[in-house]
Design a protein around this motif. Sequence first.
Motif, PDB file in Angstrom:
ATOM      1  N   ASP A   1       0.889  -1.189   0.089  1.00 19.00           N
ATOM      2  CA  ASP A   1      -0.119  -0.083   0.005  1.00 19.00           C
ATOM      3  C   ASP A   1       0.849   1.191   0.161  1.00 19.00           C
ATOM      4  O   ASP A   1       1.702   1.402   0.900  1.00 19.00           O
ATOM      5  CB  ASP A   1      -0.928  -0.076   1.299  1.00 19.00           C
ATOM      6  CG  ASP A   1      -1.948  -1.239   1.329  1.00 19.00           C
ATOM      7  OD1 ASP A   1      -2.613  -1.217   0.351  1.00 19.00           O
ATOM      8  OD2 ASP A   1      -2.016  -2.019   2.166  1.00 19.00           O
TER       9      ASP A   1
ATOM     10  N   ARG B   1      -5.559  18.519  -7.848  1.00 23.55           N
ATOM     11  CA  ARG B   1      -6.521  18.563  -6.798  1.00 23.55           C
ATOM     12  C   ARG B   1      -6.698  20.054  -6.311  1.00 23.55           C
ATOM     13  O   ARG B   1      -7.811  20.326  -5.548  1.00 23.55           O
ATOM     14  CB  ARG B   1      -5.668  17.811  -5.555  1.00 23.55           C
ATOM     15  CG  ARG B   1      -5.653  16.319  -5.712  1.00 23.55           C
ATOM     16  CD  ARG B   1      -4.672  15.727  -4.668  1.00 23.55           C
ATOM     17  NE  ARG B   1      -4.507  14.276  -4.754  1.00 23.55           N
ATOM     18  CZ  ARG B   1      -5.491  13.449  -4.189  1.00 23.55           C
ATOM     19  NH1 ARG B   1      -6.625  13.913  -3.674  1.00 23.55           N
ATOM     20  NH2 ARG B   1      -5.380  12.252  -4.381  1.00 23.55           N
TER      21      ARG B   1
ATOM     22  N   GLN C   1      -4.660   5.910  10.346  1.00 22.77           N
ATOM     23  CA  GLN C   1      -5.703   5.584   9.685  1.00 22.77           C
ATOM     24  C   GLN C   1      -5.636   4.609   8.850  1.00 22.77           C
ATOM     25  O   GLN C   1      -6.448   3.688   8.689  1.00 22.77           O
ATOM     26  CB  GLN C   1      -6.551   6.900   8.975  1.00 22.77           C
ATOM     27  CG  GLN C   1      -8.083   6.491   8.627  1.00 22.77           C
ATOM     28  CD  GLN C   1      -8.942   6.103   9.846  1.00 22.77           C
ATOM     29  OE1 GLN C   1      -8.917   6.790  10.893  1.00 22.77           O
ATOM     30  NE2 GLN C   1      -9.615   5.143   9.765  1.00 22.77           N
TER      31      GLN C   1
ATOM     32  N   ASN D   1      -7.179   0.776   8.867  1.00 22.82           N
ATOM     33  CA  ASN D   1      -8.179   0.342   7.609  1.00 22.82           C
ATOM     34  C   ASN D   1      -7.539  -0.989   7.188  1.00 22.82           C
ATOM     35  O   ASN D   1      -8.269  -1.986   6.987  1.00 22.82           O
ATOM     36  CB  ASN D   1      -7.823   1.222   6.363  1.00 22.82           C
ATOM     37  CG  ASN D   1      -8.847   2.426   6.843  1.00 22.82           C
ATOM     38  OD1 ASN D   1      -9.261   2.770   7.895  1.00 22.82           O
ATOM     39  ND2 ASN D   1      -8.804   3.232   5.685  1.00 22.82           N
TER      40      ASN D   1
ATOM     41  N   THR E   1     -10.505  -2.877   5.573  1.00 18.38           N
ATOM     42  CA  THR E   1     -11.293  -1.844   4.741  1.00 18.38           C
ATOM     43  C   THR E   1     -10.269  -1.090   3.958  1.00 18.38           C
ATOM     44  O   THR E   1      -8.992  -1.182   3.798  1.00 18.38           O
ATOM     45  CB  THR E   1     -11.926  -0.864   5.632  1.00 18.38           C
ATOM     46  OG1 THR E   1     -11.175   0.039   6.624  1.00 18.38           O
ATOM     47  CG2 THR E   1     -13.097  -1.208   6.495  1.00 18.38           C
ATOM     48  N   SER E   2     -10.688  -0.184   2.837  1.00 21.57           N
ATOM     49  CA  SER E   2     -10.134   0.375   1.796  1.00 21.57           C
ATOM     50  C   SER E   2      -8.664   1.450   2.323  1.00 21.57           C
ATOM     51  O   SER E   2      -9.315   2.409   3.308  1.00 21.57           O
ATOM     52  CB  SER E   2     -11.036   1.089   0.982  1.00 21.57           C
ATOM     53  OG  SER E   2     -10.309   1.968   0.000  1.00 21.57           O
TER      54      SER E   2
ATOM     55  N   SER F   1      -7.125   3.256   0.004  1.00 23.42           N
ATOM     56  CA  SER F   1      -7.292   4.025  -1.342  1.00 23.42           C
ATOM     57  C   SER F   1      -8.169   4.960  -0.842  1.00 23.42           C
ATOM     58  O   SER F   1      -8.114   6.206  -1.518  1.00 23.42           O
ATOM     59  CB  SER F   1      -7.646   3.212  -2.567  1.00 23.42           C
ATOM     60  OG  SER F   1      -8.757   2.694  -2.552  1.00 23.42           O
ATOM     61  N   SER F   2      -9.085   4.817  -0.004  1.00 24.07           N
ATOM     62  CA  SER F   2     -10.075   5.970   0.427  1.00 24.07           C
ATOM     63  C   SER F   2      -9.312   7.143   1.028  1.00 24.07           C
ATOM     64  O   SER F   2      -9.791   8.029   1.014  1.00 24.07           O
ATOM     65  CB  SER F   2     -11.203   5.496   1.414  1.00 24.07           C
ATOM     66  OG  SER F   2     -10.494   5.150   2.808  1.00 24.07           O
ATOM     67  N   LEU F   3      -7.931   7.026   1.543  1.00 20.00           N
ATOM     68  CA  LEU F   3      -7.225   8.041   2.152  1.00 20.00           C
ATOM     69  C   LEU F   3      -6.607   9.010   0.958  1.00 20.00           C
ATOM     70  O   LEU F   3      -5.926   9.876   1.203  1.00 20.00           O
ATOM     71  CB  LEU F   3      -5.990   7.552   2.984  1.00 20.00           C
ATOM     72  CG  LEU F   3      -6.790   6.719   4.184  1.00 20.00           C
ATOM     73  CD1 LEU F   3      -5.683   6.122   4.910  1.00 20.00           C
ATOM     74  CD2 LEU F   3      -7.717   7.484   5.387  1.00 20.00           C
TER      75      LEU F   3
ATOM     76  N   GLU G   1      -8.600  10.701  -0.941  1.00 18.62           N
ATOM     77  CA  GLU G   1      -9.476  11.505  -1.051  1.00 18.62           C
ATOM     78  C   GLU G   1      -9.574  12.711  -0.056  1.00 18.62           C
ATOM     79  O   GLU G   1      -9.538  12.069   1.098  1.00 18.62           O
ATOM     80  CB  GLU G   1     -11.033  10.901  -1.422  1.00 18.62           C
ATOM     81  CG  GLU G   1     -11.067   9.848  -2.590  1.00 18.62           C
ATOM     82  CD  GLU G   1     -10.596  10.360  -3.718  1.00 18.62           C
ATOM     83  OE1 GLU G   1     -11.035  11.554  -4.030  1.00 18.62           O
ATOM     84  OE2 GLU G   1     -10.018   9.684  -4.634  1.00 18.62           O
TER      85      GLU G   1
ATOM     86  N   THR H   1     -12.174  14.015   1.265  1.00 24.59           N
ATOM     87  CA  THR H   1     -13.150  13.994   2.098  1.00 24.59           C
ATOM     88  C   THR H   1     -12.887  13.165   2.985  1.00 24.59           C
ATOM     89  O   THR H   1     -13.247  13.273   4.318  1.00 24.59           O
ATOM     90  CB  THR H   1     -14.503  13.522   1.186  1.00 24.59           C
ATOM     91  OG1 THR H   1     -14.114  12.524   0.586  1.00 24.59           O
ATOM     92  CG2 THR H   1     -15.194  14.376   0.389  1.00 24.59           C
ATOM     93  N   SER H   2     -12.107  12.082   2.943  1.00 30.83           N
ATOM     94  CA  SER H   2     -11.358  11.219   4.009  1.00 30.83           C
ATOM     95  C   SER H   2     -10.497  11.760   4.894  1.00 30.83           C
ATOM     96  O   SER H   2     -10.284  11.784   5.994  1.00 30.83           O
ATOM     97  CB  SER H   2     -10.892   9.817   3.388  1.00 30.83           C
ATOM     98  OG  SER H   2     -12.072   9.237   2.858  1.00 30.83           O
TER      99      SER H   2
END
Length: 342
Positions: free
Chosen positions: A152, A194, A308, A312, A317-318, A320-322, A324, A326-327
């Motif tokens: 990751d 971004r 975090q 995860n 859990t994901s 890759s959500s990190l 974004e 919003t995360s």
Amino acid sequence: MPANLEPKLISGNANMPLSKAIARRMSMHRGKSVGLVDARLERFNDQEVFVEIFENVRGEDMFIIQPTSKPANDNLMELLIMADTLRRSSARRITAVIPYFGYARQDRRTKARTPISAKLVANMIVGAGIERVLTMDLHAAQIQGFFDIPVDNLYASPVFALDIKAQFADALGDVMIVSPDVGGVARARELAKRIDAPLSIVDKRREKAGEVAEMTVIGDVTDKICIIVDDMCDTAGTLCKAADILLENGAREVHAYTTHGVMSGPAVERITNSALKSMVITDTIQPTEAVAATPNIRIVPVAPIFAQAILNIWNGTSVSSLFEATSLEPIYEGLLVRGAGH
């Protein structure tokens, strides 16, 4: 099933402040204390590394926090020996959290009779019993393919984007992202997207290794707030020259955002005396006292995103959500103070 349904952290000596900060952040997220496993890491008289763990880790989900920064070989051996200790102590799963992956610059054969050391290091990590790697901003993304285990690779650019929006809120329309070389365009373009900023490139040509012969700016930087983006700053030679050439081409001011502050040799002195108005680095590598004391260097923490990401991975859990905003915004709320670098 593990005996204790909690992630367990163990740290090497490479960056103990970061490890403790990750543990504190995880404690906040979990609502219960997450500490570092009690262990002894020491050197014999001949500098052999010795590790002894004082807690039961049988069946546990273990996370070793250890950047392989200077001294790279010592820190790498600590990581491998900690992994071997945990494997022989029947840990259920071992994840190596390597905020800065040393040897990443040796990712290909640049000429005849040279090694691909990054691949060798990957083989050693897998051979030591590590089953997953968590890192940040690999110098070359293809290094993930050197491993036969999941890797990751977190990115600092979402954190940098949040910081830039906080620091330059009143002048975001004047910001231009700059890649210090052609090889870093993809990284710079991603950050530019971004924050919805234009992109420029400093094209450098070398007469021989270590010497930049000529620099050319591609793009109009007139009256722009230029932000140079790179994955690492070693001796800071290219970075400082790029700042000078941008100002010569009409830039209003120049800042820099680099993930890994390697800061070798004359780097601190160069940055102190450079045209850079500010430089932002993360603490993937433990900053020296000289780096921390430099007035135009600011350090952005990575403990929140790593804490975090570890949770995860542990939860399944994901990660890759990190990537974004919003995360990340809730994780970094209150940590990126406006005006600290501008």
